[in-house]
Design a protein around this motif. Structure first.
Motif, short mmCIF file in Angstrom:
data_model
loop_
_atom_site.label_atom_id
_atom_site.label_comp_id
_atom_site.label_asym_id
_atom_site.label_seq_id
_atom_site.Cartn_x
_atom_site.Cartn_y
_atom_site.Cartn_z
N MET A 1 -0.15 0.55 10.85
CA MET A 1 -1.23 -0.05 10.08
C MET A 1 -0.79 -1.35 9.42
O MET A 1 -1.46 -2.38 9.52
N LYS B 1 -2.00 -5.40 10.54
CA LYS B 1 -2.73 -6.25 9.61
C LYS B 1 -2.31 -7.72 9.71
O LYS B 1 -3.07 -8.61 9.32
N GLN C 1 -7.78 -6.80 14.26
CA GLN C 1 -7.11 -7.17 13.02
C GLN C 1 -8.11 -7.55 11.94
O GLN C 1 -7.94 -7.19 10.77
N LEU D 1 -9.68 -4.37 10.62
CA LEU D 1 -8.73 -3.63 9.79
C LEU D 1 -8.60 -4.26 8.41
O LEU D 1 -8.65 -3.58 7.39
N ASN D 2 -8.46 -5.57 8.37
CA ASN D 2 -8.28 -6.27 7.09
C ASN D 2 -9.56 -6.34 6.26
O ASN D 2 -9.51 -6.59 5.05
N LEU E 1 -11.52 -3.84 5.64
CA LEU E 1 -11.76 -2.57 4.97
C LEU E 1 -11.23 -2.65 3.54
O LEU E 1 -10.16 -3.19 3.28
N MET F 1 -6.84 0.98 1.24
CA MET F 1 -5.80 1.38 2.19
C MET F 1 -6.16 2.68 2.87
O MET F 1 -5.83 2.88 4.05
N GLU G 1 -9.13 3.62 3.83
CA GLU G 1 -10.02 3.26 4.94
C GLU G 1 -9.26 2.58 6.07
O GLU G 1 -9.54 2.80 7.25
N GLN G 2 -8.28 1.77 5.71
CA GLN G 2 -7.48 1.09 6.73
C GLN G 2 -6.65 2.10 7.53
O GLN G 2 -6.56 2.01 8.75
N TYR G 3 -6.07 3.06 6.82
CA TYR G 3 -5.30 4.10 7.52
C TYR G 3 -6.19 4.94 8.43
O TYR G 3 -5.81 5.26 9.57
N GLU H 1 -7.08 2.99 11.53
CA GLU H 1 -5.91 2.95 12.41
C GLU H 1 -5.70 4.30 13.10
O GLU H 1 -5.39 4.37 14.30
#
Length: 263
Positions: free
Chosen positions: A89, A93, A113, A116-117, A119, A122, A124-126, A129
């Motif tokens: 993750m 980024k 990317q 991901l960025n 969101l 963290m 939500e980013q995880y 991913e």
């Protein structure tokens, strides 16, 4: 080299580490170093013995027969999927790999990317991913055939803690290196390990090589999301016996500070 060597890794399981080590070994021993996917369409023509074949995702498709050759020994490397998630993750980024900047299928606006960025937390980013790139990596680790008689199965965590190089020497011997070749393998491993004399390029690539990063990154909420997506992965890969590890996550660490709240 009395055997040809196949090195099979997965994304964020030590791929760059192993590739630099085995490139150095091939160079020192005069072996033919071949990147699997760079030569996929003409592999039959470029595999000249002795060779070291590197595959960064352990998917061999129509070249699976190379794994069954009597003159081949395999090193297969896995890593705790929770740490794979953390490493991937953060890497995705900011990395400049081309696929990260291509538009997501079905989207006319954003790349992987960018999505991901965008969101907010963290958590939500995880989860993004986990449901995408890292999810594919974990599936590939689970799909690997683990009963190959010519394959040495190794965990990233064990190599990371192998400061005495005893495991590495054993691995090199099992792969067919002998005599002075073992000394070459040992030096190349030390020279290209983050705990040894790793090159500056390798250090720039790696965010952190430490094992069990999940203990300071995972929250109970993220753990539940992980288990929901991959209910038996940790048990199947031998990292946990059950789900009691979630109960050990009594402190809400970095994710809470990044805006992760109970849902």
């Amino acid at each position: 080299m009395k055997q040809n060597v196949v090195v099979a890794t997965h994304h964020k399981t030590g791929t760059v580490w192993m590739s630099t080590v085995f490139k150095a070994i091939a160079r020192r021993l005069g072996a033919n170093y071949v990147d699997f996917w760079s030569h996929y369409g003409r592999l039959d023509r470029v595999l000249k013995t002795p060779f070291i074949l590197m595959n960064h995702n352990s998917i061999f498709a129509r070249h699976a027969s190379e794994l069954r050759r009597e003159d081949v020994r395999i090193l297969h490397l896995i890593r705790d999927p929770r740490d794979v998630l953390i490493s991937a993750m953060h890497y995705h980024k900011k990395a400049d790999e081309p696929w990260l900047h291509e538009r997501i299928s079905g989207s006319h606006e954003s790349s992987y990317q960018q999505r991901l960025n965008s969101l907010a937390t963290m958590y939500e980013q995880y989860v993004f991913e986990l449901e995408n790139a890292t999810g594919s990596t974990i599936e590939a680790m689970l799909d690997w055939q683990y009963d190959r008689p010519n394959c040495l199965e190794v965990r990233y965590e064990d190599l990371w803690s192998d400061r005495s190089l005893s495991l590495w020497r054993q691995a090199a011997s099992t792969l067919g290196f002998e005599g002075s070749e073992l000394e070459v393998c040992e030096k190349c491993f030390w020279d290209h390990s983050l705990f040894g004399q790793a090159s500056r390029a390798n250090r720039r690539h790696a965010r952190s090589g430490e094992a069990a990063q999940w203990k300071s990154e995972f929250t109970p909420e993220l753990a539940e999301a992980f288990v929901h997506r991959f209910p038996d992965a940790l048990q199947a890969l031998g990292y946990e016996e059950d789900d009691r590890w979630i109960e050990s996550l009594t402190v809400w660490p970095k994710l809470q500070a990044q805006g992760c709240t109970a849902r």
